[in-house]
Design an enzyme around this catalytic site. Structure first.
Site, short mmCIF file in Angstrom:
data_model
loop_
_atom_site.label_atom_id
_atom_site.label_comp_id
_atom_site.label_asym_id
_atom_site.label_seq_id
_atom_site.Cartn_x
_atom_site.Cartn_y
_atom_site.Cartn_z
N LYS A 238 -7.25 22.49 -24.06
CA LYS A 238 -6.51 21.66 -22.56
C LYS A 238 -5.48 22.45 -22.32
O LYS A 238 -5.24 23.29 -23.36
CB LYS A 238 -6.27 20.83 -24.00
CG LYS A 238 -4.87 20.26 -22.73
CD LYS A 238 -6.02 19.03 -21.56
CE LYS A 238 -5.13 18.50 -20.18
NZ LYS A 238 -5.51 18.25 -19.90
N CYS B 298 -4.14 22.41 -11.85
CA CYS B 298 -3.80 20.73 -12.59
C CYS B 298 -3.02 20.18 -10.56
O CYS B 298 -1.80 20.26 -10.57
CB CYS B 298 -2.68 20.78 -13.07
SG CYS B 298 -2.61 18.72 -13.96
#
Ligand SMILES: O=C(O)c1[nH]c(=O)[nH]c(=O)c1Cl
Length: 311
Positions: free
Chosen positions: A45, A129
């Site tokens: 992650k 992101c």
């Protein structure tokens, strides 16, 4: 079947890996990926210097042919993942994904990785992101991305790749490639989710995600055309030394085959992996192998990047 990827000299026996964010936040999840027998690599992650809860729930929603998420960079923090690497045998290459919320945070984490002699891994800088409230996607700001990469490569000498958002204009492929071709990148990973989609429950007349008024990154089968275009468009423009990890819309062997035809060295699976589970790797690998055998291909190199156009 020759599957050795030249990404940062990773010698892998399988081209598939998880998409960052999927089954890779906690030690237990990372162990599952490490011991999963088929996938050739794994990625963490995206991490920030400190641990983060991320955005309020609900923040993930499954769609008929994909997903929408506004997770908001939940992760256990940089030190947690560095400890994980120190305390676990690397049965397969682990790509460390970093996503600072600012240039300073990116540089802080990369300096630490550069200065840690025990860390010899492949790092991926996530510039895409879409879900940190109030934060732009750096990779859509070409001058800022260039400034950041110039500073990064002034000190970072270990293998480094970049996670890119999808682009939707051929001129933007030209512009980001012009920036990236200046740097000794291991790879680019394309695409990240298609940022700031919106899904609505018509019955309740309400959005389905709590953060950002329901806006979130879209993934899964419905983004395959955009993913293929970005893999192809960047393959045609990037120095051959910059490899491509193809991500986006892969649900079966045919989708993976298409990514490789566009030039992908390795292929990530995200939404499908999350919804179906880790058995996805065995199924998609079998499907891809069946297609290759039916076509008489012995290795990925036999068809990688060899997409035909209509003359
Ligand atoms: O909301 C997220 O955590 C997230 N979600 C995405 O779809 N892509 C990313 O890069 C990240 Cl960091």
């Amino acid at each position: 079947v020759d599957l050795s990827a030249q990404i940062a000299n990773m010698k892998v026996n399988n081209l598939f890996l998880n998409a960052s964010g999927i089954h890779c936040q906690t030690e237990a999840e990372l162990d599952d990926l490490m011991h999963e027998p088929v996938s050739g690599a794994m990625v963490t992650k995206s991490m920030t210097p400190q641990s983060r809860f991320g955005n309020p729930l609900p923040r993930y929603y499954r769609l008929a042919n994909g997903s929408i998420n506004s997770m908001g960079l939940p992760n256990e923090g940089f030190d947690y993942y560095m400890d994980y690497l120190k305390n676990h045998e690397q049965i397969k290459p682990v790509i460390v994904s970093v996503a600072g919320r600012s240039k300073e945070e990116d540089l802080e984490m990369l300096h630490t990785l550069q200065d840690d002699d025990r860390y010899q891994g492949l790092t991926e800088l996530n510039l895409s992101c879409p879900n940190v409230i109030g934060e732009p996607q750096m990779a859509y700001d070409f001058p800022s991305a260039n400034d950041l990469l110039k500073e990064v490569f002034s000190f970072y000498k270990k293998p480094l790749g970049i996670k890119l958002p999808p682009y939707f204009d051929l001129v933007h492929f030209d512009q980001i490639a012009e920036v990236l071709n200046q740097y000794p990148l291991s790879h680019v990973n394309t695409i990240n989710s298609i940022g700031n989609g919106l899904w609505i429950d018509v019955n309740s007349e309400t959005v389905v995600l709590k953060p950002k008024g329901g806006f979130g990154g879209v993934g899964g089968a419905m983004v395959l055309p955009t993913a293929l275009a970005n893999v192809r468009g960047l393959r045609q423009r990037l120095n051959p030394s910059i490899k491509i990890i193809g991500t986006g819309g892969v649900t079966n062997g045919r989708d993976a085959f298409a990514h490789i035809l566009c030039g992908a060295e390795m292929v990530s699976i995200g939404t499908q992996l999350y919804e179906e589970g880790l058995g996805t790797f065995e199924r998609v690998t079998r499907e891809l192998t069946d297609i290759m055998e039916a076509k008489g291909y012995q290795s990925l190199a036999d068809f990688r990047g060899k997409l035909k156009v209509i003359e």
